[in-house]
Design an enzyme around this catalytic site. Structure first.
Site, PDB file in Angstrom:
ATOM      1  N   CYS A   9       0.829  -1.209   0.000  1.00 61.39           N
ATOM      2  CA  CYS A   9       0.000   0.000   0.000  1.00 61.39           C
ATOM      3  C   CYS A   9       0.856   1.249   0.000  1.00 61.39           C
ATOM      4  CB  CYS A   9      -0.919  -0.009   1.222  1.00 61.39           C
ATOM      5  SG  CYS A   9      -2.005   1.420   1.360  1.00 61.39           S
ATOM      6  N   PHE A  45     -21.566 -16.025  24.410  1.00 55.14           N
ATOM      7  CA  PHE A  45     -21.154 -14.816  23.669  1.00 55.14           C
ATOM      8  C   PHE A  45     -21.495 -15.043  22.197  1.00 55.14           C
ATOM      9  CE2 PHE A  45     -18.231 -15.527  27.227  1.00 55.14           C
ATOM     10  CZ  PHE A  45     -18.334 -14.340  27.937  1.00 55.14           C
ATOM     11  N   CYS A  96       0.040   5.610   7.435  1.00 58.87           N
ATOM     12  CA  CYS A  96      -1.212   5.113   8.003  1.00 58.87           C
ATOM     13  C   CYS A  96      -0.906   4.113   9.113  1.00 58.87           C
ATOM     14  CB  CYS A  96      -2.022   4.451   6.893  1.00 58.87           C
ATOM     15  SG  CYS A  96      -3.460   3.531   7.461  1.00 58.87           S
ATOM     16  N   CYS A 106      -9.851 -13.680  20.205  1.00 58.54           N
ATOM     17  CA  CYS A 106      -9.066 -12.718  19.428  1.00 58.54           C
ATOM     18  C   CYS A 106      -7.900 -12.179  20.242  1.00 58.54           C
ATOM     19  CB  CYS A 106      -9.957 -11.562  18.957  1.00 58.54           C
ATOM     20  SG  CYS A 106     -10.715 -10.632  20.308  1.00 58.54           S
ATOM     21  N   CYS A 112      -1.875  -0.663   9.337  1.00 58.33           N
ATOM     22  CA  CYS A 112      -1.049  -1.863   9.184  1.00 58.33           C
ATOM     23  C   CYS A 112       0.319  -1.639   9.817  1.00 58.33           C
ATOM     24  CB  CYS A 112      -0.861  -2.209   7.708  1.00 58.33           C
ATOM     25  SG  CYS A 112      -2.378  -2.729   6.880  1.00 58.33           S
TER      26      CYS A 112
END
Length: 413
Positions: free
Chosen positions: A62, A272, A68, A366, A71
């Site tokens: 990118c 959940f 940015c 996660c 990432c």
């Protein structure tokens, strides 16, 4: 003044780390084995030049990479990148003294992320729409995003125009954009109160551009077509801004692992449960009791079940599992359990599960740190850890999902 650094290792957030006499220095966008110059400020440094590049360094995908903050590691060769993701899971388990052969990372492809949260702000020169610069509130205006599905990338200009129509605040706000089967679903947060004229302009724009829905702070402004997400072959209408796994293919892999483990269970508790990513798939073979604290997500799950074909019974319970986890006595009514909590994990629920007789458990997470903590609780309660599989759905970021499968012999009654 620029300082010369030798990068020793890659940190948990994707920064290169140089060991110095005064302690570690974190240098973003560098790799182990590299020699770089960087402007140091305390324990962080801004990269100025790579003097000796690593053989693992690749060209970023990118044009915005490095500016940015979306990432962190586009510059790392794919195989090494996947090994780094796996190591995050392995290291978290080792800290809890859990020994298991962790599987290879299930990779994530570019242009696959169906849900992104963009930052927006009105400035003197116009609207900004993009991601925040790393460790900053400054918004980097983006023209491309190689992690997002093409439908979202192609709409960036129109999304910026829509942000301008609904912006009624000088402060930054967020647009969560989700690709659905019926068009882009856009949920704005903290963009300000819309007057009637602004509502009309925004609604006309959404209809004209073919978006499926616009909501602001949970209120639906216009919904030309109900946003539709498929969980397996079951259609669900997610609530505005509701949780959704970021990458459809990653969700499918997680669901397959869970379904394969719980396939023989007649009654399964999905804790959940969200809007039913696991429940509606598992219901093909098992009766499901879905427990979730978010009423809107639970309503979407329940509606999906009621209009689905070929599924067994699903009961739904609104319950805050952090404040009131299912007790071990309640859990003993089930042959299998899957739980997929937020990043904080499911410590109290795991303590109850550890006391239960449930023979099959699938833990989805996660956050490798809280997953390892919860697995240790379950293992101390008699569960055997059969497998752990890392799954990448946050490409080029420090985040990684994992699915852990556990078994416990049934007690004779």
């Amino acid at each position: 003044m620029n300082t010369r650094f030798a990068i020793d290792r890659l940190g948990g957030q994707g920064d290169g780390i140089a060991n110095t006499e005064t302690g570690p220095v974190f240098v973003p966008f560098t790799l182990p084995g590299e020699v770089v110059t960087a402007a140091r400020e305390k324990d962080r440094a801004t990269l100025m030049a790579v003097l000796e590049p690593s053989p693992l360094r690749v060209e970023p995908a990118c044009r915005h990479f490095g500016e940015c903050g979306g990432c962190a590691v586009q510059h790392l060769e794919p195989a090494a990148y996947n090994d780094w993701k796996r190591a995050k899971v392995v290291d978290s388990l080792k800290r809890e003294r859990i020994e298991v052969d962790v599987a290879a990372t299930v990779p994530c492809q570019p242009a696959s992320r169906r849900r992104v949260t963009l930052s927006a702000r009105r400035t003197e020169t116009g609207m900004l729409l993009g991601y925040n610069r790393a460790h900053s509130h400054t918004i980097v205006d983006i023209e491309e995003c190689p992690i997002a599905v093409p439908e979202i990338v192609a709409a960036l200009g129109r999304l910026k125009m829509l942000a301008g129509l609904i912006c009624k605040t000088p402060k930054p706000f967020h647009l969560t954009v989700t690709q659905t089967a019926s068009g882009l679903d856009i949920a704005a947060a903290e963009s300000g109160k819309l007057a009637d004229n602004a509502r009309t302009l925004a609604s006309d724009f959404v209809i004209r551009e073919g978006f499926s829905r616009l909501s602001v702070d949970g209120e639906i402004i216009v919904e030309p077509r109900k946003p539709t997400i498929l969980f397996g072959d079951v259609s669900v209408f997610p609530p505005p801004g509701g949780f959704l796994q970021a990458v459809a293919s990653a969700e499918a892999v997680m669901a397959d692992l869970v379904a394969g483990h719980l396939g023989k269970a007649k009654k399964v508790a999905d804790l959940f449960a969200g809007a039913g990513a696991f429940a509606l798939r598992l219901a093909k073979k098992s009766e499901i009791h879905a427990v979730e604290g978010d009423a809107a997500a639970l309503a979407a799950l329940d509606r999906g079940f009621r209009f689905a074909s070929g599924v067994k019974r699903i009961t739904a319970e609104k319950r805050d599992l952090f404040r009131r986890p299912l007790t071990f006595k309640e859990l003993n009514a089930f042959d299998g359990v899957v739980f997929d909590p937020p990043r904080a994990g499911a410590e109290d629920q795991s303590k109850q599960l550890a006391r239960s007789d449930v023979p099959l458990v699938a833990a989805v997470s996660c956050n490798p740190v809280t997953l390892a903590r919860d697995l240790k609780i379950l293992m101390e309660g008699g569960y055997k850890l059969k497998s752990v599989t890392p799954i990448d759905q946050f490409l080029w970021s420090p985040h990684v999902e994992a699915v852990a499968l556990l078994e416990k012999p049934r007690k004779r009654r």
